[in-house]
Scaffold this active site. Structure first.
Site, PDB file in Angstrom:
ATOM      1  CE1 TYR A  40      -3.062  -3.025   0.612  1.00 16.87           C
ATOM      2  CE2 TYR A  40      -3.490  -2.236   2.812  1.00 16.87           C
ATOM      3  CZ  TYR A  40      -3.716  -3.148   1.818  1.00 16.87           C
ATOM      4  OH  TYR A  40      -4.607  -4.176   2.036  1.00 16.87           O
TER       5      TYR A  40
ATOM      6  CE  LYS B 127      -3.439  -7.130   4.416  1.00 18.09           C
ATOM      7  NZ  LYS B 127      -3.512  -5.640   4.399  1.00 18.09           N
TER       8      LYS B 127
ATOM      9  CG  HIS C  58      -0.768  -8.282   0.187  1.00 18.07           C
ATOM     10  ND1 HIS C  58      -0.400  -6.967   0.224  1.00 18.07           N
ATOM     11  CD2 HIS C  58      -2.114  -8.279   0.062  1.00 18.07           C
ATOM     12  CE1 HIS C  58      -1.481  -6.208   0.128  1.00 18.07           C
ATOM     13  NE2 HIS C  58      -2.530  -6.978   0.029  1.00 18.07           N
TER      14      HIS C  58
ATOM     15  CG  LEU D 127     -18.158  -1.371   2.634  1.00 16.93           C
ATOM     16  CD1 LEU D 127     -17.940   0.120   2.923  1.00 16.93           C
ATOM     17  CD2 LEU D 127     -19.371  -1.902   3.403  1.00 16.93           C
TER      18      LEU D 127
ATOM     19  CB  ILE E 282     -10.352  -4.513   7.558  1.00 15.38           C
ATOM     20  CG1 ILE E 282     -10.063  -5.522   6.430  1.00 15.38           C
ATOM     21  CG2 ILE E 282      -9.781  -5.016   8.877  1.00 15.38           C
ATOM     22  CD1 ILE E 282      -8.597  -5.521   5.998  1.00 15.38           C
TER      23      ILE E 282
ATOM     24  CB  SER F 202     -14.270   5.131   5.128  1.00 15.92           C
ATOM     25  OG  SER F 202     -14.727   6.429   4.795  1.00 15.92           O
TER      26      SER F 202
ATOM     27  NE  ARG G  61     -18.976   8.110   2.649  1.00 12.51           N
ATOM     28  CZ  ARG G  61     -18.645   8.241   1.370  1.00 12.51           C
ATOM     29  NH1 ARG G  61     -17.455   7.825   0.936  1.00 12.51           N
ATOM     30  NH2 ARG G  61     -19.488   8.784   0.520  1.00 12.51           N
TER      31      ARG G  61
ATOM     32  CG  ASN H 111     -17.986   2.067   7.545  1.00 13.83           C
ATOM     33  OD1 ASN H 111     -19.147   2.251   7.194  1.00 13.83           O
ATOM     34  ND2 ASN H 111     -16.961   2.326   6.757  1.00 13.83           N
TER      35      ASN H 111
END
Ligand code: A2P
Length: 274
Positions: free
Chosen positions: A53, A78, A108, A187, A225, A228, A233, A237
């Protein structure tokens, strides 16, 4: 708030919070720091990042400046399997995160096969760089192959999971092996929020579509997990412990599955590493 820290017990004895913040696709920098800070203020104690990421530094900064003791936060990163040595990469992650250990370190995805990276994961664990080790995007067959050779079994398998990606036999394979399944993209990276069936159940339940999708995964026994970067939000969540989906709602959501309840973590076309 205490209620919201519902946890699941891992095979290494640790407790993983049921709802956490995922920061996939959040760029390194202030946006990521603000999202993690907002989550911690809201009461989240599980933050999920990854070497791939590119935002571990921001996650680490937000955790340090929160003032919350490190041991109260469950931090996951990860191993990027394009690299060779999971232990060496764990050390680099810790430097970026500015912490002495992570709570969970996952492979990952099973690029190059499900077993080659595991000795490095076990070495990271034995060196105290991580409290727990696990996997992500592993199907049931890959999990079985890993279990045959592992000295330390994986504690978690983090998988794509939502009513539309209802991988029931994979979740069962994880449960049978004592592996906690964890849902990413609950989502559908936002795509499932305006599905008419989800909207209908949400309005009948008096909750938002996001809360319905997260609650469904919680009721299936997973840790979840959602991602957002918006505080409202992030709060929404997390507010999924003061209601329950009834049997009819759960069945209607179950029926949205498009995977035939496969034991595979991803469909063939989604395997970006092979
Ligand atoms: P944003 O980050 O702009 O809030 P997933 O967790 O399945 O990957 O979904 C993440 C996506 O869903 C992101 O685009 C995120 O947008 C959006 N999202 C997350 N929570 C909510 C919410 N409660 N309501 C509407 N959209 C949300």
């Amino acid at each position: 708030m205490a209620d919201a820290q519902v946890t699941r017990k891992l095979s290494n004895g640790a407790e993983i919070p049921v709802v956490g913040l995922g920061v996939w696709q959040v760029p390194d920098g202030p946006e990521c720091e603000r999202a993690v800070a907002a989550a911690l203020e809201t009461g989240y104690r599980l933050i999920d990042t990854a070497q791939a990421y590119g935002n571990e530094s921001s996650v680490g900064r937000a955790i340090r400046s929160s003032g919350i003791p490190r041991e109260e936060i469950f931090l996951t990163t990860k191993f990027y399997p394009g690299k060779r040595d999971a232990r060496v990469e764990a050390e680099k992650s810790l430097e970026r995160l500015g912490t002495d250990y992570v709570d969970l370190y996952l492979i990952h995805w099973p690029q190059g096969g499900p077993t080659w990276a595991w000795p490095g994961m076990e070495a990271a664990s034995e060196a105290g760089l991580t409290r727990g080790i696990g996997i992500s995007n592993f199907g049931a067959t890959e999990l079985q192959e890993l279990l045959k050779v592992s000295q330390i079994p994986p504690a978690v398998n983090q998988i794509l999971f939502s009513p539309f990606d209802y991988r029931r036999s994979l979740v069962e394979a994880c449960e049978d092996a004592g592996v906690v399944a964890q849902a990413y993209s609950p989502l559908g990276t936002g795509r499932h929020l305006d599905d008419p069936a989800v909207e209908r159940i949400a309005s009948a339940t008096g909750r938002t579509p996001a809360q319905v999708l997260i609650r469904w995964a919680v009721q299936k026994g997973l840790s979840v997990i959602p991602k957002s970067t918006h505080k409202t939000r992030i709060e929404e969540n997390f507010a999924v412990f003061d209601f329950e989906l009834d049997e009819d709602a759960v069945s209607a959501l179950d029926a949205l599955d498009t995977t035939n309840q496969t034991p595979d973590a991803l469909s063939r076309s989604q395997k970006w590493w092979s």
